[in-house]
Scaffold this motif. Structure first.
Motif, PDB file in Angstrom:
ATOM      1  N   ALA A 139      44.135  35.678  47.970  1.00 31.38           N
ATOM      2  CA  ALA A 139      43.165  35.893  49.052  1.00 31.38           C
ATOM      3  C   ALA A 139      43.869  36.320  50.348  1.00 31.38           C
ATOM      4  CB  ALA A 139      42.364  34.625  49.286  1.00 31.38           C
ATOM      5  N   PRO A 140      43.286  37.244  51.064  1.00 26.35           N
ATOM      6  CA  PRO A 140      41.986  37.870  50.878  1.00 26.35           C
ATOM      7  C   PRO A 140      41.970  39.036  49.881  1.00 26.35           C
ATOM      8  CG  PRO A 140      42.945  38.670  52.907  1.00 26.35           C
ATOM      9  CD  PRO A 140      43.910  37.643  52.340  1.00 26.35           C
ATOM     10  N   GLY A 141      43.136  39.465  49.417  1.00 26.54           N
ATOM     11  CA  GLY A 141      43.129  40.434  48.332  1.00 26.54           C
ATOM     12  C   GLY A 141      43.876  41.730  48.572  1.00 26.54           C
ATOM     13  N   GLY A 142      44.692  41.787  49.592  1.00 28.04           N
ATOM     14  CA  GLY A 142      45.434  43.024  49.879  1.00 28.04           C
ATOM     15  C   GLY A 142      46.299  43.487  48.722  1.00 28.04           C
ATOM     16  N   TRP A 143      47.123  42.574  48.191  1.00 34.38           N
ATOM     17  CA  TRP A 143      47.979  42.945  47.063  1.00 34.38           C
ATOM     18  C   TRP A 143      47.165  43.146  45.790  1.00 34.38           C
ATOM     19  CZ3 TRP A 143      52.265  45.197  47.591  1.00 34.38           C
ATOM     20  CH2 TRP A 143      53.128  44.881  48.620  1.00 34.38           C
ATOM     21  N   THR A 144      46.114  42.366  45.629  1.00 31.39           N
ATOM     22  CA  THR A 144      45.257  42.526  44.455  1.00 31.39           C
ATOM     23  C   THR A 144      44.669  43.935  44.428  1.00 31.39           C
ATOM     24  OG1 THR A 144      44.717  40.172  44.436  1.00 31.39           O
ATOM     25  CG2 THR A 144      43.216  41.635  43.261  1.00 31.39           C
ATOM     26  N   VAL A 162      43.763  42.942  36.578  1.00 31.42           N
ATOM     27  CA  VAL A 162      44.447  42.078  37.536  1.00 31.42           C
ATOM     28  C   VAL A 162      43.697  40.751  37.591  1.00 31.42           C
ATOM     29  CG1 VAL A 162      45.155  41.743  39.934  1.00 31.42           C
ATOM     30  CG2 VAL A 162      45.215  44.041  38.934  1.00 31.42           C
ATOM     31  N   VAL A 163      44.442  39.667  37.479  1.00 29.48           N
ATOM     32  CA  VAL A 163      43.872  38.334  37.655  1.00 29.48           C
ATOM     33  C   VAL A 163      44.371  37.821  39.005  1.00 29.48           C
ATOM     34  CG1 VAL A 163      43.750  35.979  36.770  1.00 29.48           C
ATOM     35  CG2 VAL A 163      43.780  37.916  35.175  1.00 29.48           C
ATOM     36  N   ALA A 164      43.431  37.624  39.915  1.00 34.29           N
ATOM     37  CA  ALA A 164      43.735  37.125  41.256  1.00 34.29           C
ATOM     38  C   ALA A 164      43.510  35.620  41.261  1.00 34.29           C
ATOM     39  CB  ALA A 164      42.836  37.803  42.281  1.00 34.29           C
ATOM     40  N   ASP A 188      43.477  32.257  43.559  1.00 34.48           N
ATOM     41  CA  ASP A 188      43.467  31.660  44.890  1.00 34.48           C
ATOM     42  C   ASP A 188      42.181  30.851  45.022  1.00 34.48           C
ATOM     43  OD1 ASP A 188      43.333  31.253  47.838  1.00 34.48           O
ATOM     44  OD2 ASP A 188      45.009  32.659  47.826  1.00 34.48           O
ATOM     45  N   PRO A 189      42.259  29.629  45.576  1.00 34.82           N
ATOM     46  CA  PRO A 189      41.028  28.870  45.760  1.00 34.82           C
ATOM     47  C   PRO A 189      40.109  29.478  46.812  1.00 34.82           C
ATOM     48  CG  PRO A 189      42.925  27.629  46.579  1.00 34.82           C
ATOM     49  CD  PRO A 189      43.452  28.864  45.928  1.00 34.82           C
ATOM     50  N   ALA A 190      40.648  30.301  47.687  1.00 31.64           N
ATOM     51  CA  ALA A 190      39.844  30.939  48.728  1.00 31.64           C
ATOM     52  C   ALA A 190      39.162  32.195  48.177  1.00 31.64           C
ATOM     53  CB  ALA A 190      40.724  31.305  49.918  1.00 31.64           C
ATOM     54  N   ALA A 191      38.164  32.636  48.879  1.00 29.58           N
ATOM     55  CA  ALA A 191      37.400  33.814  48.463  1.00 29.58           C
ATOM     56  C   ALA A 191      38.198  35.100  48.694  1.00 29.58           C
ATOM     57  CB  ALA A 191      36.093  33.886  49.234  1.00 29.58           C
ATOM     58  N   LEU A 192      37.987  36.045  47.802  1.00 25.47           N
ATOM     59  CA  LEU A 192      38.525  37.390  47.997  1.00 25.47           C
ATOM     60  C   LEU A 192      37.562  38.180  48.877  1.00 25.47           C
ATOM     61  CD1 LEU A 192      39.629  38.346  44.364  1.00 25.47           C
ATOM     62  CD2 LEU A 192      41.088  37.586  46.245  1.00 25.47           C
ATOM     63  N   ASP A 193      38.086  39.158  49.574  1.00 25.85           N
ATOM     64  CA  ASP A 193      37.236  40.085  50.305  1.00 25.85           C
ATOM     65  C   ASP A 193      36.277  40.722  49.303  1.00 25.85           C
ATOM     66  OD1 ASP A 193      36.773  43.065  51.257  1.00 25.85           O
ATOM     67  OD2 ASP A 193      37.201  41.849  53.035  1.00 25.85           O
ATOM     68  N   PRO A 194      35.006  40.878  49.639  1.00 28.72           N
ATOM     69  CA  PRO A 194      34.044  41.451  48.694  1.00 28.72           C
ATOM     70  C   PRO A 194      34.460  42.811  48.126  1.00 28.72           C
ATOM     71  CG  PRO A 194      32.893  40.521  50.577  1.00 28.72           C
ATOM     72  CD  PRO A 194      34.367  40.450  50.887  1.00 28.72           C
ATOM     73  N   SER A 195      35.145  43.627  48.920  1.00 26.51           N
ATOM     74  CA  SER A 195      35.571  44.938  48.421  1.00 26.51           C
ATOM     75  C   SER A 195      36.606  44.811  47.308  1.00 26.51           C
ATOM     76  CB  SER A 195      36.132  45.798  49.559  1.00 26.51           C
ATOM     77  OG  SER A 195      37.354  45.253  50.045  1.00 26.51           O
ATOM     78  N   VAL A 196      37.317  43.694  47.267  1.00 24.37           N
ATOM     79  CA  VAL A 196      38.299  43.428  46.212  1.00 24.37           C
ATOM     80  C   VAL A 196      37.637  42.691  45.053  1.00 24.37           C
ATOM     81  CG1 VAL A 196      40.486  42.288  45.662  1.00 24.37           C
ATOM     82  CG2 VAL A 196      40.183  43.379  47.890  1.00 24.37           C
ATOM     83  N   ALA A 197      36.835  41.697  45.375  1.00 25.43           N
ATOM     84  CA  ALA A 197      36.173  40.892  44.340  1.00 25.43           C
ATOM     85  C   ALA A 197      35.270  41.745  43.455  1.00 25.43           C
ATOM     86  CB  ALA A 197      35.366  39.772  44.988  1.00 25.43           C
ATOM     87  N   ASP A 198      34.721  42.819  44.003  1.00 22.50           N
ATOM     88  CA  ASP A 198      33.806  43.681  43.247  1.00 22.50           C
ATOM     89  C   ASP A 198      34.510  44.745  42.407  1.00 22.50           C
ATOM     90  OD1 ASP A 198      31.707  42.253  44.306  1.00 22.50           O
ATOM     91  OD2 ASP A 198      31.277  43.708  45.901  1.00 22.50           O
ATOM     92  N   VAL A 228      45.916  46.672  45.773  1.00 21.37           N
ATOM     93  CA  VAL A 228      46.990  47.612  45.419  1.00 21.37           C
ATOM     94  C   VAL A 228      47.263  47.541  43.917  1.00 21.37           C
ATOM     95  CG1 VAL A 228      49.447  48.121  45.700  1.00 21.37           C
ATOM     96  CG2 VAL A 228      48.049  47.592  47.705  1.00 21.37           C
ATOM     97  N   LEU A 229      47.410  46.330  43.397  1.00 24.39           N
ATOM     98  CA  LEU A 229      47.692  46.159  41.969  1.00 24.39           C
ATOM     99  C   LEU A 229      46.568  46.717  41.105  1.00 24.39           C
ATOM    100  CD1 LEU A 229      49.165  42.553  42.110  1.00 24.39           C
ATOM    101  CD2 LEU A 229      50.427  44.645  41.580  1.00 24.39           C
ATOM    102  N   SER A 230      45.321  46.581  41.551  1.00 24.87           N
ATOM    103  CA  SER A 230      44.188  47.069  40.759  1.00 24.87           C
ATOM    104  C   SER A 230      44.202  48.584  40.611  1.00 24.87           C
ATOM    105  CB  SER A 230      42.864  46.612  41.366  1.00 24.87           C
ATOM    106  OG  SER A 230      42.570  47.340  42.545  1.00 24.87           O
ATOM    107  N   SER A 231      44.852  49.263  41.534  1.00 27.84           N
ATOM    108  CA  SER A 231      44.949  50.724  41.427  1.00 27.84           C
ATOM    109  C   SER A 231      46.072  51.147  40.479  1.00 27.84           C
ATOM    110  CB  SER A 231      45.166  51.356  42.805  1.00 27.84           C
ATOM    111  OG  SER A 231      46.464  51.057  43.290  1.00 27.84           O
ATOM    112  N   LEU A 232      46.908  50.179  40.075  1.00 30.36           N
ATOM    113  CA  LEU A 232      48.063  50.481  39.227  1.00 30.36           C
ATOM    114  C   LEU A 232      47.979  49.860  37.832  1.00 30.36           C
ATOM    115  CD1 LEU A 232      50.763  49.748  41.951  1.00 30.36           C
ATOM    116  CD2 LEU A 232      49.983  52.009  41.203  1.00 30.36           C
ATOM    117  N   ALA A 233      47.085  48.906  37.646  1.00 36.09           N
ATOM    118  CA  ALA A 233      47.040  48.156  36.392  1.00 36.09           C
ATOM    119  C   ALA A 233      45.653  48.223  35.764  1.00 36.09           C
ATOM    120  CB  ALA A 233      47.424  46.700  36.645  1.00 36.09           C
ATOM    121  N   LYS A 234      45.648  48.007  34.467  1.00 34.51           N
ATOM    122  CA  LYS A 234      44.380  47.987  33.738  1.00 34.51           C
ATOM    123  C   LYS A 234      43.549  46.762  34.132  1.00 34.51           C
ATOM    124  CE  LYS A 234      44.455  49.144  29.375  1.00 34.51           C
ATOM    125  NZ  LYS A 234      44.610  49.093  27.900  1.00 34.51           N
TER     126      LYS A 234
END
Length: 141
Positions: A5-10, A20-22, A24-34, A12-18
């Motif tokens: 969280a909030p998902g910056g690296w997630t 990604v498991v994020a 974190d007990p905190a919420a991800l930014d909606p643009s990442v969570a979606d 980036v990784l989502s653009s490179l990987a099939k």
């Protein structure tokens, strides 16, 4: 992606990987969570289920003392495939940066090898460590 969280690296990784498991007990930014290839486990790294599977890479950007973060990374080696890689951000919690890196590497050495460290110019309060899972370690069944 541990400490996601909030998902910056997630993101980036989502653009490179099939997939990604994020984690974190905190919420991800909606643009990442979606993102369709992102799964969010709302738990601490120590609580990751053993049946979550095996991964090619584990990334750690947790905001923890380097010793604690390294201990968690040692446990996460069981979730890496043979030849898997890991990236850990060593957060400098005191001015003794060399000590933080040396302590973390000593702990990580139990399960990882081929360490490469890089201090990125944009942040003097952390160092990035790239490593490989020791080849003789077997993954979880």
């Amino acid at each position: 992606d541990i400490g996601a969280a909030p998902g910056g690296w997630t993101k980036v990784l989502s653009s490179l990987a099939k997939k990604v498991v994020a984690v974190d007990p905190a919420a991800l930014d909606p643009s990442v969570a979606d993102l369709p290839n992102v799964t969010h486990l709302r738990c601490r790294a120590e609580e990751i289920p053993r049946d979550v599977g095996l991964f090619d890479m584990v990334t750690d950007d947790m905001n923890l003392d380097p010793v604690e973060s390294a201990k968690i990374m040692v446990g996460l080696a069981d979730h890496l495939r043979n030849g898997g890689s890991a990236v850990m951000t060593v957060k400098f919690v005191t001015r003794n940066r060399r000590k933080h890196i040396e302590e973390a590497l000593k702990i990580l050495g139990d399960r990882y090898e081929d360490f490469q460290t890089k201090r990125l110019p944009h942040n003097r309060y952390e160092t990035t460590v790239f490593m490989k899972k020791k080849s003789w370690l077997q993954p979880l069944p």
